[in-house]
Design a protein around this motif. Structure first.
Motif, PDB file in Angstrom:
ATOM      1  N   HIS A 281     -69.205  10.355   3.987  1.00 15.09           N
ATOM      2  CA  HIS A 281     -69.772  11.600   3.662  1.00 15.09           C
ATOM      3  C   HIS A 281     -71.061  11.753   4.791  1.00 15.09           C
ATOM      4  CE1 HIS A 281     -67.741  12.849   0.089  1.00 15.09           C
ATOM      5  NE2 HIS A 281     -67.263  11.457   0.056  1.00 15.09           N
TER       6      HIS A 281
ATOM      7  N   SER B 205     -76.937  15.902  -1.569  1.00 15.49           N
ATOM      8  CA  SER B 205     -75.744  16.221  -1.216  1.00 15.49           C
ATOM      9  C   SER B 205     -74.509  15.304  -1.792  1.00 15.49           C
ATOM     10  CB  SER B 205     -75.605  16.445   0.501  1.00 15.49           C
ATOM     11  OG  SER B 205     -75.637  15.118   1.249  1.00 15.49           O
ATOM     12  N   ILE B 206     -74.760  13.991  -1.654  1.00 16.00           N
ATOM     13  CA  ILE B 206     -73.607  13.283  -1.986  1.00 16.00           C
ATOM     14  C   ILE B 206     -73.491  13.330  -3.720  1.00 16.00           C
ATOM     15  CG2 ILE B 206     -74.534  10.871  -2.340  1.00 16.00           C
ATOM     16  CD1 ILE B 206     -71.950   9.917  -0.902  1.00 16.00           C
TER      17      ILE B 206
ATOM     18  N   THR C 198     -74.324  16.049  -5.402  1.00 14.51           N
ATOM     19  CA  THR C 198     -73.714  17.263  -5.626  1.00 14.51           C
ATOM     20  C   THR C 198     -72.190  17.418  -5.367  1.00 14.51           C
ATOM     21  OG1 THR C 198     -75.832  18.468  -4.969  1.00 14.51           O
ATOM     22  CG2 THR C 198     -73.658  19.697  -4.707  1.00 14.51           C
ATOM     23  N   TYR C 199     -71.634  16.506  -4.493  1.00 11.21           N
ATOM     24  CA  TYR C 199     -70.161  16.436  -4.274  1.00 11.21           C
ATOM     25  C   TYR C 199     -69.696  15.678  -5.543  1.00 11.21           C
ATOM     26  CZ  TYR C 199     -65.864  14.574  -2.302  1.00 11.21           C
ATOM     27  OH  TYR C 199     -64.606  14.344  -2.102  1.00 11.21           O
ATOM     28  N   CYS C 200     -70.265  14.857  -5.916  1.00 14.66           N
ATOM     29  CA  CYS C 200     -69.770  14.216  -7.283  1.00 14.66           C
ATOM     30  C   CYS C 200     -69.706  14.936  -8.344  1.00 14.66           C
ATOM     31  CB  CYS C 200     -70.708  12.960  -7.593  1.00 14.66           C
ATOM     32  SG  CYS C 200     -70.687  11.531  -6.367  1.00 14.66           S
TER      33      CYS C 200
ATOM     34  N   ARG D 190     -69.349  18.255  -8.279  1.00 15.76           N
ATOM     35  CA  ARG D 190     -68.399  19.280  -8.011  1.00 15.76           C
ATOM     36  C   ARG D 190     -66.853  18.618  -8.294  1.00 15.76           C
ATOM     37  NH1 ARG D 190     -70.902  21.774  -2.424  1.00 15.76           N
ATOM     38  NH2 ARG D 190     -72.382  23.199  -3.735  1.00 15.76           N
ATOM     39  N   GLN D 191     -66.852  17.177  -7.844  1.00 20.64           N
ATOM     40  CA  GLN D 191     -65.418  16.671  -8.093  1.00 20.64           C
ATOM     41  C   GLN D 191     -65.040  16.722  -9.504  1.00 20.64           C
ATOM     42  OE1 GLN D 191     -63.984  16.149  -5.000  1.00 20.64           O
ATOM     43  NE2 GLN D 191     -63.365  14.007  -5.736  1.00 20.64           N
TER      44      GLN D 191
END
Length: 252
Positions: free
Chosen positions: A171, A179-180, A182-184, A186-187
């Motif tokens: 990433h 940001s990482i 937030t990605y988690c 959303r996953q």
């Protein structure tokens, strides 16, 4: 409050997702590394014909590994880079270049030994299996993609235990960047307050969880160290990840 409203309120407040760090949180990467270095030392005694510089060589490799900066676009693999760490360490300590073959064997021994030892302790595996019945688990690990994926593969059952596995090196930003996290979220389709972050590093795991606004941060402080001034302050501190169920009980 009627039963339905009470049930809804409890559901909203319940911890739904546990974000776990990997290295030195769920697996003993440092311990495996120490054994791997000893194996390399045994090899170097024969390869070099003396023991004078072996300790220095290994310390130099460890220093280069700790300060490693890897650019995937360079055309070199992480394996190439780490063989070079060994070659440089030997050359700097010995004052002569012993060649690529010795360095490559040092790396092979170090890497293979370390991976063989990187596994969940039985008690940790049992805990994860039990937690998985009531929570969704996500593995969030910093590091270069190949290296971390090899660790996950060595563990064997990680894909069965975790709803998602996120490797920082894949990433734009790693922990503690927002940001990482937030990605988690959303996953798994959850909000930060649905989650807790569990890890051994105050600067990446705990600070990252704080930045992301998770419900609680849990510091695995196996060595009993005292946080330095200005470092992130965890909501909970435990000496082993096996104490996590007690934290979850407190958060209910």
């Amino acid at each position: 409050m009627n039963e339905n409203r009470l049930s809804n309120s409890m559901e909203k407040s319940r911890v739904k997702v546990i974000l776990f760090d990997l290295d030195n949180t769920l697996i003993d990467t440092s311990g495996a590394g120490r054994v791997a270095i000893q194996k390399v030392c045994d090899f170097l005694k024969t390869a070099l014909g003396h023991e004078d510089s072996i300790s220095d060589i290994c310390q130099r490799f460890a220093h280069k590994l700790f300060h490693e900066s890897y650019d995937p676009s360079s055309g070199r693999t992480i394996d190439d880079v780490r063989v070079d760490h060994w070659q440089q360490a030997i050359r700097e300590s010995e004052g002569v270049d012993r060649g690529i073959a010795v360095a490559a064997e040092c790396y092979r021994i170090w890497k293979c030994t370390r991976l063989q030892l990187l596994t969940f302790a039985p008690a940790v595996r049992t805990m994860l299996e039990e937690l998985r019945r009531t929570h969704r688990l996500l593995l969030l690990t910093n590091g270069e993609s190949q290296t971390q994926r090899e660790k996950v593969q060595a563990i064997g059952s990680a894909a069965e235990l975790f709803s998602a596995i996120v490797v920082g090196g894949e990433h734009p930003e790693e922990k503690p960047a927002l940001s990482i996290f937030t990605y988690c979220f959303r996953q798994l389709g959850v909000q930060p307050q649905d989650c807790i972050m569990v890890g051994d590093n105050l600067g990446t795991d705990i600070q990252g969880g704080f930045n992301a606004g998770v419900r609680a941060t849990v510091w695995v402080n196996a060595s009993g160290q005292v946080p330095s001034e200005g470092s992130a302050r965890p909501d909970y501190s435990i000496s082993t990840v096996l104490d996590l169920p007690g934290v979850l009980a407190d958060l209910k």
